[in-house]
Enzyme design. Structure first.
Site, short mmCIF file in Angstrom:
data_model
loop_
_atom_site.label_atom_id
_atom_site.label_comp_id
_atom_site.label_asym_id
_atom_site.label_seq_id
_atom_site.Cartn_x
_atom_site.Cartn_y
_atom_site.Cartn_z
N LYS A 158 -19.81 35.19 1.28
CA LYS A 158 -20.63 36.38 1.43
C LYS A 158 -22.10 36.00 1.56
CE LYS A 158 -17.68 39.35 -1.44
NZ LYS A 158 -17.40 40.39 -0.43
N ARG A 185 -6.48 42.21 -1.39
CA ARG A 185 -5.13 42.62 -0.96
C ARG A 185 -4.11 41.50 -1.21
NH1 ARG A 185 -7.79 43.62 4.76
NH2 ARG A 185 -9.49 43.91 3.25
#
Length: 513
Positions: free
Chosen positions: A288, A362
């Site tokens: 990130k 996920r």
């Protein structure tokens, strides 16, 4: 604040010695606000002078003279706004919750050590259900949630003059003591659960790891009688949980799957709650940007929500069974970290091409969902996760994104969120979105690109729930930086905790098939 310092009594409020005595005035469309007889003269004078009409957050603060019959040091009359029958029940209750939060703000401004709150009657509020229990509960939630503060790591910079928060709260009602007390007790359970979830989220990544999730759950189980289990890394390897193991590859802290069980013998149905416990998310090799990365300690807010909801479940002992599962790890870029392009195999045998290591939530949820459904055979399953930035683009910080395969479950979640002041908005899911995560080299891939990113993330999870009724809550926009409210602080909100508690409280057997 300790729970036992929050009490409900029936007594003349003006006779109680306290730092602050609070009355409410309800706006009444051009008429004098509805209020308690004890403060009617002050409200009448202010209304006639056009200084006060009962609008939300309007205040009259006065100091009774020595010869007054009022024993309090200060008296606050607080406007609630027009809480009336025309309003949606959830909107009306949130107005009361915000009024409670405003009380907490005034307490902080005058540094009140304790407060006595005279609850308004249903007659004054004119709520559609005329229910004193839910009215009292909403106000109590607002005060408790509004009094929240996290100062654990500021001991050396604290000043003696800093306000430490309320030490005691007394709610006073003139009738319906039993039901009002029930409302306040439920509010205490849900509000303290949400505050604990905020505490977890406020902890930095080096002080809240998978081990801390396990330690909290173990202690809660010991204190309340809940069932506890923790699946350690070696067992995950034996079970083939390729998703959570892949995310954990670059970390020195081993992954854990933490389970809390409330399974009463007389249960006919079971609700499974799964929460993303990503204790810090660097993005892995798909790293990130550094700006704002410190907020990624909040990536475990879904796990905090389901775990803390179990606090209330343990206390309230509903008829329905409830199981909470938190897959917990951080996502780091160590030497063994998973690479973009790697292929993993999940617990249920589904293979996945990991095209972006920052789409990790996920991956850990998938194993937990598949394992939880196989082992507990729940009536329905709900997951909460700070899953996608895309949900913020679509809904801002005002609604939680909801994706589901079951209309009845959606209605139940919408109702629970509405009552909690945590609204959800349903997004579609069909084969067109599922096509976006098709892979040329595996069964699926873990991102479908920027278009409909929230929905394609849910499409990924749909491969692990089968035909079980399922609802996915993407709380990335509401877990922190939620819509500004008097009872929600800057930083983590505790969102989804009270929604899940409401869902369990109002569960009816056979409502979801």
């Amino acid at each position: 604040m300790k729970k036992d310092r929050i009490t409900t009594i029936t007594k003349a409020a003006e006779t109680i010695k306290t730092d602050l005595l609070v009355y409410f005035a309800v706006e009444a469309k051009g008429k004098m606000p509805a209020c308690d007889a004890a403060v009617k003269p002050q409200v009448k004078n202010a209304f006639e002078l056009k200084d006060f009409s009962g609008k939300a957050a309007e205040q009259i603060l006065f100091y009774p003279p020595d010869q007054s019959k009022i024993s309090a040091v200060r008296v606050l009359v607080l406007g609630t706004g027009p809480v009336n029958k025309e309003k949606d029940e959830g909107v009306a209750l949130d107005m009361l919750r915000e009024a409670g939060g405003q009380v907490a703000k005034v307490c902080a401004s005058v540094k009140a050590k304790d407060v006595v709150i005279c609850l308004p009657t249903p007659k004054h509020l004119s709520l559609a259900l005329d229910d004193p229990e839910i009215c009292a509960g909403a106000l109590a939630e607002g005060v408790i949630l509004g009094d929240y503060r996290f100062e654990k790591y500021k001991e050396n910079t604290k000043k003696k003059t800093d306000y430490p928060g309320l030490g005691a709260i007394k709610f006073v009602c003139q009738d319906n003591l039993k039901v009002v007390r029930q409302g306040v007790e439920k509010a205490k359970n849900s509000a303290f659960a949400a505050c604990t979830a905020r505490d977890m989220a406020n902890e930095p990544g080096n002080h809240w790891t998978s081990a801390d999730f396990a330690a909290y759950a173990k202690q809660l189980a010991a204190d309340t009688g809940l069932g506890y289990r923790c699946i350690e890394k070696k067992e995950m390897e034996q079970m083939g949980m390729g998703g959570i193991l892949a995310v954990n590859q670059g970390s020195y802290v081993p992954a854990r799957i933490v389970i809390l069980e409330y399974l009463p013998e007389n249960r006919t149905e079971t609700i499974l709650l799964v929460g993303k416990g990503l204790t810090f998310d660097s993005g892995g090799i798909s790293i990130k940007p550094s700006a704002g990365m410190e907020e990624m300690k909040y990536d475990m807010c879904g796990g905090a929500a389901v775990m803390c909801a179990m606090q209330a479940v343990a206390l309230e002992k509903p008829d329905v069974g409830v199981v909470a599962i938190v897959p917990a790890t951080d996502n780091m870029s160590g030497s063994k970290a998973i690479h973009p392009g790697d292929i993993i195999t999940h617990y249920n045998g589904v293979t996945s091409e990991v095209v972006n290591t920052d789409a990790e939530g996920r991956l850990i949820l998938a194993d937990a969902l598949a394992w939880g459904i196989e082992n507990f055979k729940p009536t329905c399953v709900l997951d909460a996760a700070t899953l996608t930035g895309a949900v913020i683009i679509g809904l801002g910080h005002h609604y939680t994104g909801l994706v589901s395969n079951n209309d009845a479950l959606v209605k139940a979640v919408e109702a629970a969120g509405n009552l909690a002041g945590e609204p959800v908005w349903r997004l579609p899911l069909n084969k067109n979105y599922e096509k976006q995560i098709e892979s040329k080299v595996a069964d699926i891939k873990n991102t479908g690109g920027k278009p409909a990113g929230t929905i394609t993330a849910a499409a990924y999870l749909s491969n692990f729930v089968g035909k079980t009724p399922w609802a996915h809550l993407d709380i990335a926009g509401t877990a922190w930086a939620f819509t500004e409210k008097t009872y929600i602080p800057k930083g983590p909100s505790g969102t989804a905790t009270r929604t899940f508690i409401n869902l369990v409280r109002n569960w009816k057997t056979g409502k979801v098939k």
